[in-house]
Motif scaffolding. Sequence first.
Motif, PDB file in Angstrom:
ATOM      1  N   GLN A  85     110.722 -12.531  92.086  1.00  0.00           N
ATOM      2  CA  GLN A  85     109.903 -12.902  91.155  1.00  0.00           C
ATOM      3  C   GLN A  85     108.536 -12.975  91.528  1.00  0.00           C
ATOM      4  O   GLN A  85     108.112 -13.104  92.808  1.00  0.00           O
ATOM      5  CB  GLN A  85     110.185 -14.461  90.699  1.00  0.00           C
ATOM      6  CG  GLN A  85     111.657 -14.733  90.307  1.00  0.00           C
ATOM      7  CD  GLN A  85     111.881 -16.356  90.066  1.00  0.00           C
ATOM      8  OE1 GLN A  85     110.931 -17.133  90.456  1.00  0.00           O
ATOM      9  NE2 GLN A  85     112.780 -16.374  89.371  1.00  0.00           N
ATOM     10  N   LEU A  86     107.494 -12.936  90.439  1.00  0.00           N
ATOM     11  CA  LEU A  86     106.140 -12.858  90.837  1.00  0.00           C
ATOM     12  C   LEU A  86     105.485 -13.509  89.725  1.00  0.00           C
ATOM     13  O   LEU A  86     105.317 -13.381  88.554  1.00  0.00           O
ATOM     14  CB  LEU A  86     105.524 -11.301  90.622  1.00  0.00           C
ATOM     15  CG  LEU A  86     104.000 -11.001  90.599  1.00  0.00           C
ATOM     16  CD1 LEU A  86     103.503 -11.675  92.093  1.00  0.00           C
ATOM     17  CD2 LEU A  86     103.623  -9.718  90.291  1.00  0.00           C
ATOM     18  N   PRO A  87     104.912 -14.850  90.200  1.00  0.00           N
ATOM     19  CA  PRO A  87     104.292 -15.757  89.002  1.00  0.00           C
ATOM     20  C   PRO A  87     102.697 -15.364  89.186  1.00  0.00           C
ATOM     21  O   PRO A  87     102.122 -15.320  90.145  1.00  0.00           O
ATOM     22  CB  PRO A  87     104.598 -17.095  89.519  1.00  0.00           C
ATOM     23  CG  PRO A  87     104.730 -16.936  91.098  1.00  0.00           C
ATOM     24  CD  PRO A  87     105.296 -15.376  91.165  1.00  0.00           C
ATOM     25  N   ILE A  88     101.952 -15.462  88.061  1.00  0.00           N
ATOM     26  CA  ILE A  88     100.672 -15.110  87.976  1.00  0.00           C
ATOM     27  C   ILE A  88     100.314 -16.369  87.015  1.00  0.00           C
ATOM     28  O   ILE A  88     100.780 -16.546  85.848  1.00  0.00           O
ATOM     29  CB  ILE A  88     100.235 -14.087  87.096  1.00  0.00           C
ATOM     30  CG1 ILE A  88     101.008 -12.794  88.266  1.00  0.00           C
ATOM     31  CG2 ILE A  88      98.870 -13.896  87.033  1.00  0.00           C
ATOM     32  CD1 ILE A  88     100.748 -11.455  87.514  1.00  0.00           C
ATOM     33  N   ASN A  89      99.318 -17.146  87.528  1.00  0.00           N
ATOM     34  CA  ASN A  89      98.659 -18.379  86.956  1.00  0.00           C
ATOM     35  C   ASN A  89      97.302 -17.800  86.186  1.00  0.00           C
ATOM     36  O   ASN A  89      96.486 -17.148  86.605  1.00  0.00           O
ATOM     37  CB  ASN A  89      98.319 -19.563  87.698  1.00  0.00           C
ATOM     38  CG  ASN A  89      99.673 -20.246  88.282  1.00  0.00           C
ATOM     39  OD1 ASN A  89     100.603 -20.239  87.294  1.00  0.00           O
ATOM     40  ND2 ASN A  89      99.746 -20.471  89.492  1.00  0.00           N
ATOM     41  N   TYR A  90      97.284 -18.127  84.849  1.00  0.00           N
ATOM     42  CA  TYR A  90      96.151 -17.623  83.987  1.00  0.00           C
ATOM     43  C   TYR A  90      95.559 -18.771  83.117  1.00  0.00           C
ATOM     44  O   TYR A  90      96.431 -19.417  82.273  1.00  0.00           O
ATOM     45  CB  TYR A  90      96.477 -16.306  83.190  1.00  0.00           C
ATOM     46  CG  TYR A  90      95.305 -15.651  82.615  1.00  0.00           C
ATOM     47  CD1 TYR A  90      94.333 -15.026  83.294  1.00  0.00           C
ATOM     48  CD2 TYR A  90      95.252 -15.629  81.311  1.00  0.00           C
ATOM     49  CE1 TYR A  90      93.417 -14.493  82.763  1.00  0.00           C
ATOM     50  CE2 TYR A  90      94.086 -14.988  80.607  1.00  0.00           C
ATOM     51  CZ  TYR A  90      92.993 -14.453  81.445  1.00  0.00           C
ATOM     52  OH  TYR A  90      91.955 -13.808  80.687  1.00  0.00           O
TER      53      TYR A  90
END
Length: 130
Positions: A85-90
């Motif tokens: 998994q790769l979470p990215i917060n924006y």
Amino acid sequence: MNQFKFLVVLIILLFSTNMFSQHNELNYPSELPFQTQNDSEYYHLESSLLIRTIVKDIVEVLEKVKVKNESQSFRILFQNSNGAQLPINYTVDVEKITSVMASDSGKSTFMVETYDWINRSFRSNIPFED
């Protein structure tokens, strides 16, 4: 008895913070490697299409909430069938939402900026080029 009261208060706090948060969860299954030295046309096409879909989804959410005058946070989660998994917060602040929704050129500029930001976050081993 005190533990029960504490547990009830804790549950109420958790539900209330979830109700009032402006956190948008966007999940995307992907078989693409998150960081790679792979520089093939197939990889670039697939990742480009995925990122364009994400940008369109973000703009759709912003169009729905443009009158709320609240910042919007997105948690973009790439999920691989192997469990990676790769979470990215924006986050998009209120002023940016207002300027994006004011005109088509503002929306186009926002889409390009968002695409570039997610692209660099998703494919960090590939250098940014003008």
